[in-house]
Design a protein around this motif. Structure first.
Motif, PDB file in Angstrom:
ATOM      1  N   PHE A   1       0.866  -1.181   0.000  1.00  0.00           N
ATOM      2  CA  PHE A   1       0.000   0.000   0.000  1.00  0.00           C
ATOM      3  C   PHE A   1       0.902   1.229   0.000  1.00  0.00           C
ATOM      4  CE2 PHE A   1      -2.230  -3.400   2.212  1.00  0.00           C
ATOM      5  CZ  PHE A   1      -3.452  -3.418   1.562  1.00  0.00           C
ATOM      6  N   ASP A   2       0.568   2.205  -0.815  1.00  0.00           N
ATOM      7  CA  ASP A   2       1.383   3.404  -0.931  1.00  0.00           C
ATOM      8  C   ASP A   2       0.463   4.622  -0.945  1.00  0.00           C
ATOM      9  OD1 ASP A   2       3.003   5.594  -2.061  1.00  0.00           O
ATOM     10  OD2 ASP A   2       4.489   4.024  -2.386  1.00  0.00           O
ATOM     11  N   ALA A   3       0.844   5.657  -0.188  1.00  0.00           N
ATOM     12  CA  ALA A   3       0.026   6.869  -0.125  1.00  0.00           C
ATOM     13  C   ALA A   3      -0.198   7.462  -1.512  1.00  0.00           C
ATOM     14  CB  ALA A   3       0.683   7.888   0.800  1.00  0.00           C
ATOM     15  N   ALA A   4       0.816   7.320  -2.385  1.00  0.00           N
ATOM     16  CA  ALA A   4       0.695   7.892  -3.727  1.00  0.00           C
ATOM     17  C   ALA A   4      -0.463   7.277  -4.502  1.00  0.00           C
ATOM     18  CB  ALA A   4       2.002   7.689  -4.489  1.00  0.00           C
ATOM     19  N   ASP A   5      -0.803   6.021  -4.188  1.00  0.00           N
ATOM     20  CA  ASP A   5      -1.916   5.367  -4.883  1.00  0.00           C
ATOM     21  C   ASP A   5      -3.249   6.045  -4.588  1.00  0.00           C
ATOM     22  OD1 ASP A   5      -0.098   3.536  -5.864  1.00  0.00           O
ATOM     23  OD2 ASP A   5      -0.523   2.034  -4.310  1.00  0.00           O
ATOM     24  N   PHE A   6      -3.307   6.750  -3.459  1.00  0.00           N
ATOM     25  CA  PHE A   6      -4.557   7.386  -3.029  1.00  0.00           C
ATOM     26  C   PHE A   6      -4.468   8.909  -3.065  1.00  0.00           C
ATOM     27  CE2 PHE A   6      -4.035   3.280  -0.993  1.00  0.00           C
ATOM     28  CZ  PHE A   6      -5.227   2.646  -1.303  1.00  0.00           C
ATOM     29  N   ALA A   7      -3.355   9.428  -3.602  1.00  0.00           N
ATOM     30  CA  ALA A   7      -3.152  10.876  -3.736  1.00  0.00           C
ATOM     31  C   ALA A   7      -3.233  11.595  -2.398  1.00  0.00           C
ATOM     32  CB  ALA A   7      -4.153  11.461  -4.725  1.00  0.00           C
ATOM     33  N   VAL A   8      -2.639  10.980  -1.367  1.00  0.00           N
ATOM     34  CA  VAL A   8      -2.557  11.602  -0.045  1.00  0.00           C
ATOM     35  C   VAL A   8      -1.095  11.607   0.387  1.00  0.00           C
ATOM     36  CG1 VAL A   8      -4.904  10.972   0.638  1.00  0.00           C
ATOM     37  CG2 VAL A   8      -3.027   9.388   1.098  1.00  0.00           C
ATOM     38  N   PRO A   9      -0.713  12.524   1.308  1.00  0.00           N
ATOM     39  CA  PRO A   9       0.697  12.603   1.709  1.00  0.00           C
ATOM     40  C   PRO A   9       1.178  11.385   2.490  1.00  0.00           C
ATOM     41  CG  PRO A   9      -0.637  14.126   3.006  1.00  0.00           C
ATOM     42  CD  PRO A   9      -1.511  13.622   1.895  1.00  0.00           C
ATOM     43  N   ASP A  10       0.294  10.759   3.266  1.00  0.00           N
ATOM     44  CA  ASP A  10       0.661   9.550   4.000  1.00  0.00           C
ATOM     45  C   ASP A  10      -0.596   8.775   4.339  1.00  0.00           C
ATOM     46  OD1 ASP A  10      -0.388  10.799   6.432  1.00  0.00           O
ATOM     47  OD2 ASP A  10       1.474  11.934   6.472  1.00  0.00           O
ATOM     48  N   LEU A  11      -0.418   7.479   4.608  1.00  0.00           N
ATOM     49  CA  LEU A  11      -1.559   6.612   4.934  1.00  0.00           C
ATOM     50  C   LEU A  11      -1.907   6.649   6.412  1.00  0.00           C
ATOM     51  CD1 LEU A  11      -0.752   3.459   2.764  1.00  0.00           C
ATOM     52  CD2 LEU A  11      -2.499   5.195   2.341  1.00  0.00           C
ATOM     53  N   GLY A  12      -0.971   7.094   7.243  1.00  0.00           N
ATOM     54  CA  GLY A  12      -1.220   7.141   8.673  1.00  0.00           C
ATOM     55  C   GLY A  12       0.018   7.621   9.396  1.00  0.00           C
ATOM     56  N   CYS A  13      -0.106   7.818  10.687  1.00  0.00           N
ATOM     57  CA  CYS A  13       1.003   8.293  11.506  1.00  0.00           C
ATOM     58  C   CYS A  13       1.223   7.348  12.683  1.00  0.00           C
ATOM     59  CB  CYS A  13       0.724   9.695  12.042  1.00  0.00           C
ATOM     60  SG  CYS A  13       0.490  10.938  10.757  1.00  0.00           S
ATOM     61  N   ILE A  14       2.479   7.105  12.993  1.00  0.00           N
ATOM     62  CA  ILE A  14       2.847   6.339  14.177  1.00  0.00           C
ATOM     63  C   ILE A  14       3.310   7.332  15.228  1.00  0.00           C
ATOM     64  CG2 ILE A  14       4.310   4.507  15.101  1.00  0.00           C
ATOM     65  CD1 ILE A  14       2.416   3.585  12.883  1.00  0.00           C
ATOM     66  N   VAL A  15       2.622   7.384  16.357  1.00  0.00           N
ATOM     67  CA  VAL A  15       2.960   8.332  17.421  1.00  0.00           C
ATOM     68  C   VAL A  15       3.153   7.564  18.717  1.00  0.00           C
ATOM     69  CG1 VAL A  15       2.281  10.439  18.632  1.00  0.00           C
ATOM     70  CG2 VAL A  15       1.508  10.062  16.284  1.00  0.00           C
ATOM     71  N   GLU A  16       4.286   7.787  19.376  1.00  0.00           N
ATOM     72  CA  GLU A  16       4.548   7.105  20.634  1.00  0.00           C
ATOM     73  C   GLU A  16       3.574   7.605  21.710  1.00  0.00           C
ATOM     74  OE1 GLU A  16       8.842   6.415  21.617  1.00  0.00           O
ATOM     75  OE2 GLU A  16       9.099   7.751  19.915  1.00  0.00           O
ATOM     76  N   ASN A  17       3.134   6.676  22.562  1.00  0.00           N
ATOM     77  CA  ASN A  17       2.124   6.991  23.567  1.00  0.00           C
ATOM     78  C   ASN A  17       2.558   8.121  24.495  1.00  0.00           C
ATOM     79  OD1 ASN A  17      -0.416   6.428  24.901  1.00  0.00           O
ATOM     80  ND2 ASN A  17       0.800   5.591  26.573  1.00  0.00           N
ATOM     81  N   ASP A  18       3.836   8.140  24.896  1.00  0.00           N
ATOM     82  CA  ASP A  18       4.314   9.197  25.790  1.00  0.00           C
ATOM     83  C   ASP A  18       4.146  10.573  25.159  1.00  0.00           C
ATOM     84  OD1 ASP A  18       4.946   7.416  27.747  1.00  0.00           O
ATOM     85  OD2 ASP A  18       7.109   7.437  27.411  1.00  0.00           O
ATOM     86  N   ARG A  19       4.352  10.667  23.845  1.00  0.00           N
ATOM     87  CA  ARG A  19       4.211  11.950  23.163  1.00  0.00           C
ATOM     88  C   ARG A  19       2.742  12.383  23.088  1.00  0.00           C
ATOM     89  NH1 ARG A  19       8.783  13.691  20.341  1.00  0.00           N
ATOM     90  NH2 ARG A  19      10.525  12.231  20.429  1.00  0.00           N
ATOM     91  N   VAL A  20       1.857  11.424  22.873  1.00  0.00           N
ATOM     92  CA  VAL A  20       0.426  11.750  22.866  1.00  0.00           C
ATOM     93  C   VAL A  20       0.013  12.287  24.233  1.00  0.00           C
ATOM     94  CG1 VAL A  20      -1.901  10.814  22.633  1.00  0.00           C
ATOM     95  CG2 VAL A  20      -0.112  10.071  21.065  1.00  0.00           C
ATOM     96  N   ARG A  21       0.426  11.601  25.291  1.00  0.00           N
ATOM     97  CA  ARG A  21       0.070  12.027  26.649  1.00  0.00           C
ATOM     98  C   ARG A  21       0.648  13.407  26.959  1.00  0.00           C
ATOM     99  NH1 ARG A  21       1.711   7.180  30.513  1.00  0.00           N
ATOM    100  NH2 ARG A  21       0.918   8.632  32.071  1.00  0.00           N
TER     101      ARG A  21
END
Length: 249
Positions: free
Chosen positions: A8-28
């Motif tokens: 799966f590639d973001a370019a196939d859907f014309a979006v900059p990225d398919l998702g983001c990985i964010v560490e839990n400590d940073r979210v908190r």
């Protein structure tokens, strides 16, 4: 690169990225920053010992302190104490797997790509981190997970390099390890008068692709919308008919 590979590639859907990985400590950390200047009393490491209906709301007992609230939002995880004190049952189904989690340094750059390999005993997920490492969630047999937990760094690197089919080269352990048994769990009700369950307190699912975390964030957004709409139309936001809108969504 075999015939069973899906890409799966973001370019196939014309979006900059398919998702983001964010560490839990940073979210908190970001959440605490957002709330830093709000009129909030913080109470950490307080064990809830009782939940008592009080008028149209709830009263929490926390070992020497009593807190009255119009609305209690139980976001206290899959083994929710608040859910148990409220007497809300759950339906459970064990997956017959244990998740092994850790961080590793790959030999080759991950190129901000998430990798998933489906093995006979369960999927291995490798998620890219900003510092070049990867976060691993390996859903496997109880015995294999315990063996990984007890292995030396060298043996663990060998094990996960083989399990990943060497897709990122040699993997070197760089962080703490953990294991937790996997079980689907669904609360029989998400709301009562003055009470709402969100996140894993309401529903726990397999960690495949991290969708449990995404569901929890969606819960918070949906509940916030329901509360905001209730205020706007002059309704009491903790009444069960109001909260049922969140439960239905």
């Amino acid at each position: 690169d075999g015939p069973a590979t899906l890409r799966f590639d973001a370019a196939d859907f014309a979006v900059p990225d398919l998702g983001c990985i964010v560490e839990n400590d940073r979210v908190r950390h970001a959440l605490f920053q957002a709330l830093e200047h709000e009129p909030i009393d913080w109470l950490f490491n307080a064990e809830v010992t009782a939940l008592i209906p009080e008028g149209r709301g709830q009263r929490l007992e926390t070992g020497g302190r009593s807190i009255e609230a119009d609305l209690v939002i139980a976001a206290d995880g899959a083994r929710s104490t608040v859910r148990e004190l409220a007497g809300i049952d759950t339906r459970e189904r064990a997956y017959g797997q244990t998740a092994f989690v850790t961080h590793l340094q790959p030999e080759r750059p991950h190129d901000n790509t998430a990798w998933q390999r489906f093995l006979p005993d369960g999927p291995l997920g490798m998620l890219p981190l900003a510092d070049g490492r990867i976060s691993v969630v390996w859903s496997t047999t109880d015995e294999q997970a315990q063996a990984a937990l007890a292995a030396s760094d060298t043996a663990l690197g060998d094990l996960l390099t083989a399990a990943s089919d060497n897709v990122l080269g040699r993997l070197e352990p760089t962080g703490p390890r953990g294991c937790f048994p996997l079980c689907a769990r669904h609360a029989s009700a998400y709301v009562r008068a003055g009470l709402a369950l969100i996140g894993d307190a309401a529903h726990a699912i397999h960690p495949l692709a991290g969708q449990g975390a995404n569901l929890g964030l969606q819960d918070a957004a949906a509940l916030a919308d329901v509360i905001r709409a209730a205020f706007e139309r002059g309704a009491y936001p903790a009444d069960r008919p109001v909260l049922r809108r969140y439960e239905r969504e």
